[in-house]
Motif scaffolding. Structure first.
Motif, short mmCIF file in Angstrom:
data_model
loop_
_atom_site.label_atom_id
_atom_site.label_comp_id
_atom_site.label_asym_id
_atom_site.label_seq_id
_atom_site.Cartn_x
_atom_site.Cartn_y
_atom_site.Cartn_z
N ALA A 1 0.83 -1.21 0.00
CA ALA A 1 0.00 0.00 0.00
C ALA A 1 0.86 1.26 0.00
CB ALA A 1 -0.92 -0.02 1.22
N ALA A 2 1.95 1.21 0.77
CA ALA A 2 2.83 2.38 0.83
C ALA A 2 3.52 2.63 -0.50
CB ALA A 2 3.87 2.18 1.94
N ASP B 1 0.95 4.35 -2.55
CA ASP B 1 0.72 5.73 -2.08
C ASP B 1 1.85 6.66 -2.47
OD1 ASP B 1 -1.62 4.86 -1.03
OD2 ASP B 1 -0.88 4.65 1.03
N HIS B 2 3.08 6.15 -2.40
CA HIS B 2 4.25 7.00 -2.67
C HIS B 2 4.70 6.91 -4.13
CE1 HIS B 2 5.30 8.37 1.44
NE2 HIS B 2 4.65 7.28 1.80
N ASP B 3 3.97 6.18 -4.96
CA ASP B 3 4.36 6.03 -6.36
C ASP B 3 5.80 5.55 -6.47
OD1 ASP B 3 3.83 6.06 -9.05
OD2 ASP B 3 4.41 8.15 -9.34
N ASN C 1 11.24 7.61 -3.73
CA ASN C 1 9.90 7.20 -3.30
C ASN C 1 9.91 5.84 -2.61
OD1 ASN C 1 9.29 9.54 -4.59
ND2 ASN C 1 8.06 8.63 -6.21
N ALA D 1 8.48 5.30 1.10
CA ALA D 1 7.46 4.29 1.41
C ALA D 1 7.92 3.39 2.56
CB ALA D 1 7.18 3.45 0.17
N GLU E 1 7.85 5.26 5.86
CA GLU E 1 6.49 5.43 6.39
C GLU E 1 6.03 4.16 7.10
OE1 GLU E 1 3.07 7.17 3.99
OE2 GLU E 1 2.46 5.08 4.26
#
Lengths: 168, 168
Positions: B86-87, B90-92, B154, B158, B161
């Motif tokens: 998912a991260a 989200d962070h592409d 990115n 990710a 995070e």
């Protein structure tokens, strides 16, 4: 990949017996590029001995200092390594996980040895700053060169003359 | 050979020359694990073997009888993504996505290594018990996974995070 026979051993004695029975065989475990070399047919072992399940999972302290030899996943957090971390830090860097040390990559996991005042690795001993001393010249050579003009003596410090002239 | 892949036990018969990567992709049709260089250099084939990351192209499948393997297919599903999956979205943290399964599996293993207190080449003091996962630490620990699209900033974001979420 050339065909080979495969054998898994679970204790060091069995590994030695297997190697004695098949002298051309190779040991295989993690952290090796043997498979890579076998694909390229640089290595062609007829027999592989899998030593990845040997019960060598402990860090041993030896009487003459601390010697650590263990699977790579045990080494970074083992108490003997941490206890001498200040001295061994530079050496340990060669063996830490990441690009260099990951299981399955090319760089093998090094055994680490250190004593109270010294820290060396078995694979990459640290360089020490020692003065370079030349071997003393033979007496006859010294006597001859002492009588030569300075430009002849200086000639000895120059690269040797090319054995074949680069022009005709 | 008996393997547990993504929670399911499989009894398999194959040529001993088969790499773990080829077994998954060609025999079990689990093509989420990618074949990049097939030399252990790019990290695209990274998966989790008994919870630790491994480049599956550099190990023989026959060596892993009884082992527990988790591939990208086993980390999450489209309906229930793994936090790292998912991260990454989200962070592409990808462009072409070819290295992404290896990146995510490697990040899962890396976070486990960090939580276990493993230092890395970028760790200033290897004697500390808990290493802070700073961006340089993450970059070093993930340096075995190459991204030709250069999505590294990115990817680091990710992973950072997810690390912060799990730390809380």
């Amino acid at each position: 990949v050339r065909s080979f026979t495969y054998e898994r051993v679970t204790d060091p004695d069995a590994a030695c017996v297997a190697m004695a029975a098949h002298p051309d065989s190779k040991f295989i475990s993690g952290g090796t590029n043997l498979i890579d070399l076998m694909r390229l047919e640089i290595e062609r072992p007829p027999h592989l001995i899998d030593v990845s399940r040997l019960p060598l999972t402990a860090i041993e302290e030896l009487p003459d200092g601390t010697c650590a030899s263990a699977p790579r996943h045990e080494t970074p957090t083992s108490p003997p390594i941490r206890s001498c971390a200040a001295g061994i830090q530079c050496s340990l860097r060669h063996c830490l996980p990441g690009r260099q040390g990951r299981y399955g990559t090319k760089r093998p996991w090094a055994a680490i040895c250190c004593s109270e005042h010294d820290a060396t690795t078995s694979t990459t001993p640290p360089r020490t700053a020692t003065s370079v001393s030349r071997a003393p010249a033979a007496p006859l050579y010294t006597a001859l060169t002492a009588t030569m003009p300075f430009w002849v003596q200086a000639r000895h410090a120059l690269p040797p003359i090319l054995p074949i002239w680069p022009w005709r | 050979v008996t393997l547990t892949v993504n929670g399911q036990r499989h009894h398999l018969t194959f040529d001993p020359r088969t790499s773990l990567l080829d077994l998954l992709r060609e025999h079990m049709q689990l093509t989420g694990t990618k074949k990049g260089c097939d030399h252990g250099q790019c990290g695209a084939c990274t998966l989790l073997l008994n919870g630790r990351r491994i480049t599956s192209c550099l190990t023989l499948a026959v060596m892993h009888d009884g082992d527990d393997i988790v591939t990208i297919e086993g980390l999450g599903s489209p309906d229930a993504l793994h936090p790292l999956q998912a991260a990454f979205i989200d962070h592409d943290a990808f462009q072409c996505g070819y290295c992404t399964p290896g990146q995510i599996c490697s990040a899962v293993g890396m976070l486990a290594e960090a939580s276990a207190g493993w230092p890395s080449h970028a760790t200033a003091d290897v004697s500390v018990e808990h290493v802070a996962l700073t961006p340089p630490e993450i970059r070093e620990r993930m340096s075995g996974n190459i991204c030709r699209c250069a999505a590294y900033p990115n990817i680091v974001a990710a992973i950072q995070e997810v690390h912060k979420e799990t730390a809380q």
